[in-house]
Design a protein around this motif. Structure first.
Motif, short mmCIF file in Angstrom:
data_model
loop_
_atom_site.label_atom_id
_atom_site.label_comp_id
_atom_site.label_asym_id
_atom_site.label_seq_id
_atom_site.Cartn_x
_atom_site.Cartn_y
_atom_site.Cartn_z
N ALA A 93 -15.67 14.14 0.76
CA ALA A 93 -15.45 14.13 -0.69
C ALA A 93 -16.61 14.80 -1.43
O ALA A 93 -16.40 15.57 -2.37
CB ALA A 93 -15.27 12.69 -1.17
N ALA A 94 -17.85 14.54 -0.98
CA ALA A 94 -19.01 15.15 -1.63
C ALA A 94 -19.02 16.66 -1.43
O ALA A 94 -19.31 17.43 -2.36
CB ALA A 94 -20.30 14.54 -1.07
N TYR A 95 -18.68 17.10 -0.23
CA TYR A 95 -18.61 18.54 0.06
C TYR A 95 -17.53 19.21 -0.80
O TYR A 95 -17.75 20.29 -1.37
CB TYR A 95 -18.32 18.75 1.54
N ALA A 96 -16.37 18.57 -0.91
CA ALA A 96 -15.28 19.13 -1.70
C ALA A 96 -15.64 19.18 -3.19
O ALA A 96 -15.32 20.16 -3.88
CB ALA A 96 -14.01 18.30 -1.49
N HIS A 115 -15.54 22.19 -5.92
CA HIS A 115 -14.52 21.96 -6.95
C HIS A 115 -13.11 22.10 -6.38
O HIS A 115 -12.22 22.71 -6.99
CB HIS A 115 -14.72 22.91 -8.13
N ILE A 116 -12.92 21.55 -5.19
CA ILE A 116 -11.61 21.55 -4.55
C ILE A 116 -11.32 20.15 -4.04
O ILE A 116 -12.18 19.26 -4.08
CB ILE A 116 -11.52 22.54 -3.37
N SER A 117 -10.10 19.94 -3.56
CA SER A 117 -9.73 18.70 -2.90
C SER A 117 -9.44 19.00 -1.44
O SER A 117 -8.78 20.00 -1.12
CB SER A 117 -8.48 18.09 -3.56
N MET A 118 -9.95 18.20 -0.55
CA MET A 118 -9.72 18.41 0.88
C MET A 118 -9.76 17.08 1.60
O MET A 118 -10.38 16.11 1.15
CB MET A 118 -10.76 19.37 1.46
N GLY A 119 -9.07 17.03 2.71
CA GLY A 119 -9.05 15.80 3.49
C GLY A 119 -8.39 16.03 4.83
O GLY A 119 -8.04 17.15 5.18
N VAL A 145 -8.47 10.94 4.95
CA VAL A 145 -9.93 10.86 4.96
C VAL A 145 -10.50 12.04 4.17
O VAL A 145 -10.26 13.19 4.49
CB VAL A 145 -10.47 10.88 6.40
N GLY A 146 -11.25 11.73 3.11
CA GLY A 146 -11.88 12.76 2.30
C GLY A 146 -11.30 12.92 0.93
O GLY A 146 -11.99 13.34 0.00
N ALA A 147 -10.02 12.59 0.77
CA ALA A 147 -9.36 12.80 -0.53
C ALA A 147 -8.89 11.50 -1.17
O ALA A 147 -8.27 11.53 -2.23
CB ALA A 147 -8.17 13.75 -0.37
N SER A 148 -9.19 10.38 -0.54
CA SER A 148 -8.78 9.08 -1.08
C SER A 148 -10.01 8.25 -1.41
O SER A 148 -10.89 8.10 -0.56
CB SER A 148 -7.91 8.33 -0.06
#
Length: 255
Positions: free
Chosen positions: A97-100, A104-108, A175-178
């Motif tokens: 989440a911090a990397y995304a 300025h994107i969403s990733m998971g 994982v990463g976007a929630s």
């Protein structure tokens, strides 16, 4: 007991990058072979889904090498394994989440991890990658954390409708976007002759459970090359039927 195991991943017919990641690692111990298989299906803007899936994969690989050995002798190993996996997932969730946010994107990524140790299997699942047991038939061990599965559970959609719904790729969490992750955990005994299979959703959309079972049932899988050939065959079958997603599957036979 020991294992025959293989994993195969294909970019598919449409996408330029493979955002799936897969890990298969085994160690010999005083208690026999211990094996970990992980499938992650990444998603995200700027084609960064592969970063999300690789992040989770690396974390589980490091855990297997560094932390699992001390759990082999524990009587409460199930509680310890699931507790340490929970910490891993939460840490990966924050890192991704911090990397995304920085881009300025969403990733998971989804996560489906399967560990074999001392006659027991342990599974953690986030998202809609799956684990199956092939014994007398094909039995799905995990439950999708997806919108359509929730609708099926609530009686508002049939399983057949869910399989072809345009909303079937909408996940309830990954994982990463929630902001909050609630993994599902499963465990059970395993025995010689059983086959376990994991896959990303691209592997299962356009082929049937019967086709999977026919190719991967225990008496067909005589060695690891045969296992790989069968998974490659099913992958090519998916592609011939115009599956557009990345395609990844792993198979483990207990011997």
């Amino acid at each position: 007991m020991s294992f025959l195991a293989t994993v195969y991943s294909d970019v598919g017919i449409r996408k330029e990058t493979n955002q799936d990641s897969a890990l298969l690692t085994e160690a010999r111990t005083d208690f026999g072979s211990v094996l970990l298989s992980v499938i992650c299906d990444g998603m995200g803007g700027l084609e960064k889904g592969e970063v999300a899936s690789a992040t989770v994969l690396e974390a589980f690989g490091n855990w297997f090498q560094k932390d699992l050995p001390k759990l082999l002798h524990r009587e409460d190993r199930e509680r310890m394994i699931f507790g340490e996996w929970e910490e891993l997932i939460m840490d990966c969730n924050q890192k991704i989440a911090a990397y995304a946010d920085g881009l300025h994107i969403s990733m998971g990524t989804t996560l489906n991890a399967l560990l074999f140790m001392r006659d027991r299997y342990y599974i953690v699942n986030v998202g809609d990658s799956r684990a199956y047991l092939l014994s007398e038939d094909l039995c799905q061990l995990t439950r999708d954390q997806s919108l359509v599965q929730r609708e099926v559970d609530l009686g508002r959609m049939t399983a057949l409708d869910a399989a072809v719904s345009p909303r079937r790729n909408i996940l309830l969490q990954c994982v990463g976007a929630s902001p909050i992750i609630t993994p599902d955990y499963y465990s059970g005994d395993y025995a010689a002759g059983q086959v376990f299979m994991q896959c990303s959703d691209g592997f299962r959309h356009v082929i049937t459970p019967e086709e999977i079972y026919r190719c991967l049932k225990s008496d067909v899988l005589t060695d690891e090359q045969m296992m790989r050939d069968k998974i490659v065959y099913l992958t090519e079958l998916c592609k011939s039927r115009r599956e557009t997603d990345n395609i990844t599957a792993a198979a483990v036979k207990v011997i």
